[in-house]
Write a protein that holds these residues in place. Structure first.
Motif, PDB file in Angstrom:
ATOM      1  N   GLU A 271      37.182  51.927  83.426  1.00 54.69           N
ATOM      2  CA  GLU A 271      38.032  51.519  82.065  1.00 54.69           C
ATOM      3  C   GLU A 271      39.479  51.952  82.303  1.00 54.69           C
ATOM      4  O   GLU A 271      40.332  51.512  81.504  1.00 54.69           O
ATOM      5  CB  GLU A 271      37.429  52.604  80.712  1.00 54.69           C
ATOM      6  CG  GLU A 271      36.210  51.790  80.303  1.00 54.69           C
ATOM      7  CD  GLU A 271      36.086  50.533  80.035  1.00 54.69           C
ATOM      8  OE1 GLU A 271      36.923  49.933  79.213  1.00 54.69           O
ATOM      9  OE2 GLU A 271      35.212  49.795  80.540  1.00 54.69           O
ATOM     10  N   ILE A 272      39.699  52.828  83.441  1.00 61.11           N
ATOM     11  CA  ILE A 272      41.507  53.410  83.253  1.00 61.11           C
ATOM     12  C   ILE A 272      41.899  52.079  84.087  1.00 61.11           C
ATOM     13  O   ILE A 272      43.100  52.101  83.866  1.00 61.11           O
ATOM     14  CB  ILE A 272      41.102  54.572  84.491  1.00 61.11           C
ATOM     15  CG1 ILE A 272      42.511  55.136  84.229  1.00 61.11           C
ATOM     16  CG2 ILE A 272      40.834  54.054  85.891  1.00 61.11           C
ATOM     17  CD1 ILE A 272      42.787  55.973  83.131  1.00 61.11           C
ATOM     18  N   ILE A 273      41.222  51.240  84.714  1.00 66.62           N
ATOM     19  CA  ILE A 273      41.734  50.157  85.393  1.00 66.62           C
ATOM     20  C   ILE A 273      42.344  49.034  84.194  1.00 66.62           C
ATOM     21  O   ILE A 273      43.146  48.388  84.198  1.00 66.62           O
ATOM     22  CB  ILE A 273      40.822  49.426  86.125  1.00 66.62           C
ATOM     23  CG1 ILE A 273      40.199  50.414  87.508  1.00 66.62           C
ATOM     24  CG2 ILE A 273      41.246  48.000  86.750  1.00 66.62           C
ATOM     25  CD1 ILE A 273      41.360  50.713  88.452  1.00 66.62           C
ATOM     26  N   LEU A 274      41.068  49.111  83.268  1.00 67.79           N
ATOM     27  CA  LEU A 274      41.772  48.060  82.102  1.00 67.79           C
ATOM     28  C   LEU A 274      42.915  48.635  81.268  1.00 67.79           C
ATOM     29  O   LEU A 274      43.935  48.097  80.957  1.00 67.79           O
ATOM     30  CB  LEU A 274      40.237  47.715  81.279  1.00 67.79           C
ATOM     31  CG  LEU A 274      40.668  47.071  80.057  1.00 67.79           C
ATOM     32  CD1 LEU A 274      41.240  45.546  80.467  1.00 67.79           C
ATOM     33  CD2 LEU A 274      39.434  46.974  79.203  1.00 67.79           C
ATOM     34  N   ASP A 275      42.744  49.891  81.162  1.00 64.48           N
ATOM     35  CA  ASP A 275      43.732  50.738  80.586  1.00 64.48           C
ATOM     36  C   ASP A 275      45.074  50.082  81.189  1.00 64.48           C
ATOM     37  O   ASP A 275      46.338  50.020  80.412  1.00 64.48           O
ATOM     38  CB  ASP A 275      43.709  52.173  80.116  1.00 64.48           C
ATOM     39  CG  ASP A 275      42.459  52.346  79.524  1.00 64.48           C
ATOM     40  OD1 ASP A 275      42.237  51.522  78.621  1.00 64.48           O
ATOM     41  OD2 ASP A 275      42.126  53.584  79.471  1.00 64.48           O
TER      42      ASP A 275
END
Length: 291
Positions: A59-63
């Motif tokens: 999810e950090i990639i999407l953030d």
């Protein structure tokens, strides 16, 4: 193939009527934008998959992507405008007209790296670890995104009669992309003029595909955080340095006559190579010291 809008004459591939957009409720949507969007989505998926494989929070990639993509587009535009300033200083409002084209990938890469640096500092996470996943997504997006140039009939090279020679109706081409070499080899069929050129968009897409395949193979063997980033910068730089020399729409480094993307590619090759050699040397010396 006579009468085709675009064809690969020695491969027997032709498109009679090349469309570069669709209309939705009267609103024109360019295939270029659609393809860039698909490239971004595919890139996010690849980066998240790599993060998940490494035990990181995908999810950090999407953030990051929510910010990174915006700043990358801004950077790509700013880079292009800077090196086409002679035109834009007389047409200031056109700076904001992205629908007319004018994005430079290196500007996007620079902006993405800067925004990732800030993002990682705020989140207190490793920049190099994050970058190792992000560059896999970046090169995936480049593989797909280059095909937007195909539909826009742009990002091609000089005249060639090689196996992959691409023939395009002259009427479909922005006149600013036609240099003396291309114009001196005009082909006329049935009263219609064509140019025949290197499909440099295809060369770069295929080069990046090869780079991605190598990176996917090598990632399990990487020796330090950041290695995938440096491999990307070196690998992409090697391909771009060659391909940029073929293109007719080069952005020129002020007062030099040198294509700026070619010069930057050479710098990246040298810097990335030096870092990789240095880091592997340190690791080898460390291993010997332990034995």
């Amino acid at each position: 193939m006579e009468g085709a809008d675009i064809s690969f004459v020695h491969l027997g591939i032709a498109i009679q009527h090349l469309r570069n957009h669709i209309s939705v409720f009267g609103f024109r949507i360019a295939f270029y934008g659609i393809i860039i969007g698909l490239g971004m989505l595919a890139g996010i998926w690849v980066a998240q998959s790599d993060a998940r494989r490494r035990g990181k929070d995908p999810e950090i990639i999407l953030d990051f992507a929510l910010y990174g993509i915006i700043f990358a587009i801004m950077g790509a535009r700013i880079y292009y405008v800077i090196f086409e300033w002679d035109y834009y200083k007389e047409n200031l409002l056109q700076i904001f007209n992205l629908r007319a084209g004018g994005l430079a990938i290196y500007g996007g890469v620079i902006a993405a790296v800067l925004s990732l640096t800030i993002f990682c500092r705020i989140r207190k996470i490793s920049f190099f670890s994050m970058a190792d996943s992000c560059v896999l997504g970046l090169v995936t997006g480049q593989i797909i995104g280059r095909w937007g140039n195909f539909f826009n009939c742009e990002a091609f090279g000089g005249y060639t009669d090689s196996l992959l020679a691409m023939r395009i109706k002259r009427s479909l081409i922005n006149p600013n992309m036609l240099n003396a070499d291309v114009l001196s080899h005009l082909i006329t069929e049935g009263g219609v003029e064509y140019i025949q050129v290197h499909p440099t968009f295809l060369y770069e897409s295929v080069w990046n595909l090869g780079l991605l395949i190598f990176m996917l193979w090598y990632r399990k063997r990487k020796k330090f955080d950041g290695e995938m980033l440096w491999i990307y910068l070196m690998g992409y730089g090697m391909g771009r340095a060659w391909i940029e020399g073929l293109r007719t729409d080069q952005l020129i480094l002020f007062g030099t006559g040198i294509p700026v993307s070619q010069a930057l590619s050479m710098v990246l090759i040298l810097v990335a190579s030096a870092v990789l050699v240095s880091q592997h040397g340190k690791l080898r010396r460390g291993t010997k010291g332990e034995s």
